[in-house]
Scaffold this motif. Sequence first.
Motif, PDB file in Angstrom:
ATOM      1  N   UNK A  23       0.463  -1.242   0.053  1.00 10.75           N
ATOM      2  CA  UNK A  23      -0.116  -0.147  -0.044  1.00 10.75           C
ATOM      3  C   UNK A  23       1.297   1.543   0.130  1.00 10.75           C
ATOM      4  N   UNK A  24       1.759   1.380   0.643  1.00  8.56           N
ATOM      5  CA  UNK A  24       2.201   2.704   0.805  1.00  8.56           C
ATOM      6  C   UNK A  24       3.238   2.488  -0.604  1.00  8.56           C
ATOM      7  N   UNK A  25       3.963   1.245  -1.092  1.00  3.92           N
ATOM      8  CA  UNK A  25       4.601   1.811  -2.336  1.00  3.92           C
ATOM      9  C   UNK A  25       2.979   2.662  -3.166  1.00  3.92           C
ATOM     10  N   UNK A  29       4.014   5.714  -5.533  1.00  4.80           N
ATOM     11  CA  UNK A  29       4.169   5.969  -6.745  1.00  4.80           C
ATOM     12  C   UNK A  29       2.835   6.444  -7.415  1.00  4.80           C
ATOM     13  N   UNK A  30       1.558   5.785  -6.948  1.00  2.00           N
ATOM     14  CA  UNK A  30       0.434   7.160  -7.579  1.00  2.00           C
ATOM     15  C   UNK A  30       0.258   8.616  -7.229  1.00  2.00           C
ATOM     16  N   UNK A  31       0.334   8.490  -6.180  1.00  2.00           N
ATOM     17  CA  UNK A  31       0.710   9.952  -5.864  1.00  2.00           C
ATOM     18  C   UNK A  31       1.573  10.423  -6.668  1.00  2.00           C
ATOM     19  N   UNK A  72       4.353  -2.853  12.450  1.00  2.00           N
ATOM     20  CA  UNK A  72       5.609  -1.926  12.295  1.00  2.00           C
ATOM     21  C   UNK A  72       6.016  -2.442  10.612  1.00  2.00           C
ATOM     22  N   UNK A  73       6.413  -0.784   9.994  1.00  2.00           N
ATOM     23  CA  UNK A  73       6.836  -1.549   9.092  1.00  2.00           C
ATOM     24  C   UNK A  73       8.424  -1.630   9.036  1.00  2.00           C
ATOM     25  N   UNK A  74       9.190  -1.757   7.902  1.00  2.00           N
ATOM     26  CA  UNK A  74      10.131  -2.246   7.245  1.00  2.00           C
ATOM     27  C   UNK A  74      10.285  -0.935   6.355  1.00  2.00           C
ATOM     28  N   UNK A  75      11.384   0.241   6.391  1.00  2.00           N
ATOM     29  CA  UNK A  75      12.154   1.695   5.634  1.00  2.00           C
ATOM     30  C   UNK A  75      13.320  -0.192   4.583  1.00  2.00           C
ATOM     31  N   UNK A  76      13.450  -1.314   4.730  1.00  2.00           N
ATOM     32  CA  UNK A  76      14.357  -1.900   4.350  1.00  2.00           C
ATOM     33  C   UNK A  76      12.944  -2.155   3.146  1.00  2.00           C
ATOM     34  N   UNK A  77      12.007  -3.139   3.499  1.00  2.00           N
ATOM     35  CA  UNK A  77      11.653  -3.391   2.984  1.00  2.00           C
ATOM     36  C   UNK A  77      10.699  -2.563   1.520  1.00  2.00           C
ATOM     37  N   UNK A  78       9.926  -1.147   2.161  1.00  2.00           N
ATOM     38  CA  UNK A  78      10.090  -0.781   1.350  1.00  2.00           C
ATOM     39  C   UNK A  78      10.792  -0.399   0.107  1.00  2.00           C
ATOM     40  N   UNK A  79      12.311  -0.090   0.173  1.00  2.00           N
ATOM     41  CA  UNK A  79      12.758   0.658  -0.636  1.00  2.00           C
ATOM     42  C   UNK A  79      12.901  -1.310  -1.264  1.00  2.00           C
ATOM     43  N   UNK A  81      10.272  -3.497  -1.924  1.00  2.00           N
ATOM     44  CA  UNK A  81       9.189  -3.115  -3.608  1.00  2.00           C
ATOM     45  C   UNK A  81       9.321  -2.122  -4.194  1.00  2.00           C
ATOM     46  N   UNK A  82      10.067  -0.391  -4.180  1.00  2.00           N
ATOM     47  CA  UNK A  82       9.831   0.082  -4.979  1.00  2.00           C
ATOM     48  C   UNK A  82      10.363  -0.388  -5.645  1.00  2.00           C
ATOM     49  N   UNK A  83      11.789  -0.913  -5.371  1.00  2.00           N
ATOM     50  CA  UNK A  83      12.727  -1.152  -6.471  1.00  2.00           C
ATOM     51  C   UNK A  83      12.484  -1.578  -7.474  1.00  2.00           C
ATOM     52  N   UNK A  84      11.373  -2.410  -7.219  1.00  2.00           N
ATOM     53  CA  UNK A  84      10.211  -3.601  -8.807  1.00  2.00           C
ATOM     54  C   UNK A  84       9.722  -3.133  -8.770  1.00  2.00           C
TER      55      UNK A  84
END
Length: 113
Positions: A23-25, A29-31, A72-79, A81-84
Amino acid sequence: MGKFTYDQEVRVDIDDRLLLHLQIVIGNKLRRGESFYFSWRLDPSLGHGRRSVWIHPYAALTFTFGESRTTQMSRAWIEALATTANSQRGLYAVPEPAPDAVGDGEIRELMDA
């Protein structure tokens, strides 16, 4: 277990923790007005393939969480997923990296506000 719904037709069950990170990623991107593919593997009962949808700023998306509490969220996981999401292949689930030593708490504070 949560559910991702695309244009009220496509529904897929996704673990709440992964769904929150997606959802965050997707939201980021949509924003920015960016479109991209989002792909996932089909449940074995439906076959052995995968499904892809074209995510764009006007798509009707719903993120429904099975749990009421925020994880709790993981910045590393967000990054990761954003890379993909920024690749030619598009967004797809990747395993959660080891916890990020710095910054993960900042993300949680923003979501709890």
